[in-house]
Design an enzyme around this catalytic site. Structure first.
Site, mmCIF file in Angstrom:
data_model
loop_
_atom_site.group_PDB
_atom_site.id
_atom_site.type_symbol
_atom_site.label_atom_id
_atom_site.label_comp_id
_atom_site.label_asym_id
_atom_site.label_seq_id
_atom_site.Cartn_x
_atom_site.Cartn_y
_atom_site.Cartn_z
ATOM 1 N N HIS A 100 14.680 27.144 -10.816
ATOM 2 C CA HIS A 100 13.827 26.900 -9.934
ATOM 3 C C HIS A 100 12.138 25.795 -10.600
ATOM 4 O O HIS A 100 12.429 26.821 -11.672
ATOM 5 C CB HIS A 100 13.449 28.139 -9.216
ATOM 6 C CG HIS A 100 12.704 28.197 -7.880
ATOM 7 N ND1 HIS A 100 11.157 28.316 -8.340
ATOM 8 C CD2 HIS A 100 12.832 27.949 -6.502
ATOM 9 C CE1 HIS A 100 10.549 27.849 -7.074
ATOM 10 N NE2 HIS A 100 11.652 27.613 -6.569
ATOM 11 N N GLU A 181 13.508 20.382 -4.462
ATOM 12 C CA GLU A 181 11.999 21.068 -4.236
ATOM 13 C C GLU A 181 11.500 20.084 -4.827
ATOM 14 O O GLU A 181 11.481 20.558 -5.726
ATOM 15 C CB GLU A 181 12.454 22.665 -4.492
ATOM 16 C CG GLU A 181 13.789 23.386 -4.405
ATOM 17 C CD GLU A 181 12.384 25.078 -4.372
ATOM 18 O OE1 GLU A 181 12.679 25.484 -2.778
ATOM 19 O OE2 GLU A 181 13.080 25.508 -5.093
HETATM 20 P P1 13P Z 1 8.612 27.819 -0.105
HETATM 21 O O1 13P Z 1 9.152 28.118 1.398
HETATM 22 O O2 13P Z 1 6.787 28.903 -0.088
HETATM 23 O O3 13P Z 1 6.935 26.502 -0.234
HETATM 24 O O4 13P Z 1 8.788 27.723 -1.256
HETATM 25 C C1 13P Z 1 9.447 27.158 -1.286
HETATM 26 C C2 13P Z 1 10.598 27.338 -2.875
HETATM 27 O O5 13P Z 1 10.182 27.621 -3.988
HETATM 28 C C3 13P Z 1 11.700 27.936 -2.608
HETATM 29 O O6 13P Z 1 12.224 28.166 -3.626
#
Ligand code: 13P
Length: 267
Positions: A100, A181
């Site tokens: 992450h 992400e």
């Molecule tokens: P948000 O949905 O709060 O933007 O976070 C995304 C995330 O980092 C999920 O791993």
């Protein structure tokens, strides 16, 4: 095709009581109306809540994931503060997030560390949700695909290090999900267009497929400010196989609205 909607609870909520309340709210709603064949739900509580939440979800269709595992040992050892893949599996999780952006940023996780974590996860049969994504500066400089290429390079390294590369590829085909992400979209309310995400996912799928034939059908989820209002848009793209949800996963209703959007779109 089955979608995946995963709630990353991060360092939330503050108490075990509230974590259980969230798990119970998800359970009571999904027991009535959720069809896991169209959408597999998973939650990743913080490590301290993992055992109680996974015990509560044990007989349900919801899966439980850790947010991270130790690099240093898949089992036991003198690694203060770490939780190993074996301990995570013993606590009831069947998956773990890895890589992450918050781990990359605050814990300086690089490819070498992530290859080791992947190996550790696989020794305990844990599935891996491997997170990739570019920063705002990299996005602005149009470096997204280069960044993703570099981050995805852990996969061929893992395959090369395996005793049986073909077997490892077969295992990864079942146990690996990629979550795209963009760092600039996490917790900001800013999102890329669905067309941008779709094109990026297509690149990720092609890149991963090029590593080994069994990886041709890898699932790629989108994460970054997904909410109940925008989930339908993302779910409509055939390139987006689900969502990794942060903030909106802390409320059962908004999380299940997102899940429902994917379940309807992929049914
Ligand atoms: P948000 O949905 O709060 O933007 O976070 C995304 C995330 O980092 C999920 O791993």
């Amino acid at each position: 095709m089955q979608a995946w909607v995963i709630g990353n609870w991060k360092q939330n909520p503050a108490t075990n009581h509230d974590a259980m309340a969230l798990a119970d709210a998800l359970l009571s709603a999904t027991a009535k109306e959720f069809d896991k064949k169209t959408c597999q739900l998973m939650v990743a509580p913080s490590c301290i809540h993992l055992a109680t939440v996974s015990a509560r979800l044990q007989d349900s269709s919801l899966l439980c994931a850790a947010q991270d595992i130790s690099t240093h040992s898949a089992s036991i050892g003198a690694y203060t503060g770490d939780c190993s893949a074996e301990q995570i599996a013993d606590a009831g999780a069947t998956w773990t997030l890895l890589g992450h952006s918050e781990r990359r940023q605050y814990h300086k996780e690089c490819n070498d560390i992530l290859v080791q974590k992947m190996r550790n996860a696989l020794t305990q049969d844990l599935g891996i949700v491997f997170c990739v994504g570019e920063t705002q500066a990299q996005y602005d400089a149009k470096q997204t695909l280069d960044v993703l290429t570099e981050q995805l390079a852990v996969i061929p390294t893992l395959l090369q290090q395996a005793e049986q590369t073909a077997d490892c590829a077969d295992i990864l085909a079942k146990r690996l999900i990629i979550a795209y992400e963009p760092v600039w979209a996490i917790g900001t309310g800013k999102v890329p267009t669905v067309a941008e995400v779709s094109a990026t996912h297509e690149y990720i799928k092609q890149t991963v497929a090029s590593f080994a034939a069994p990886l041709a059908d890898i699932n790629v989820l989108y994460g970054g400010s997904v909410n109940a209002a925008n989930a339908d848009n993302f779910a409509a793209s055939p390139m987006i196989n689900g969502a990794l949800v942060g903030g909106a996963a802390l409320n059962a209703e908004s999380f299940l609205t997102i899940a429902d959007a994917f379940a309807r779109a992929k049914a």
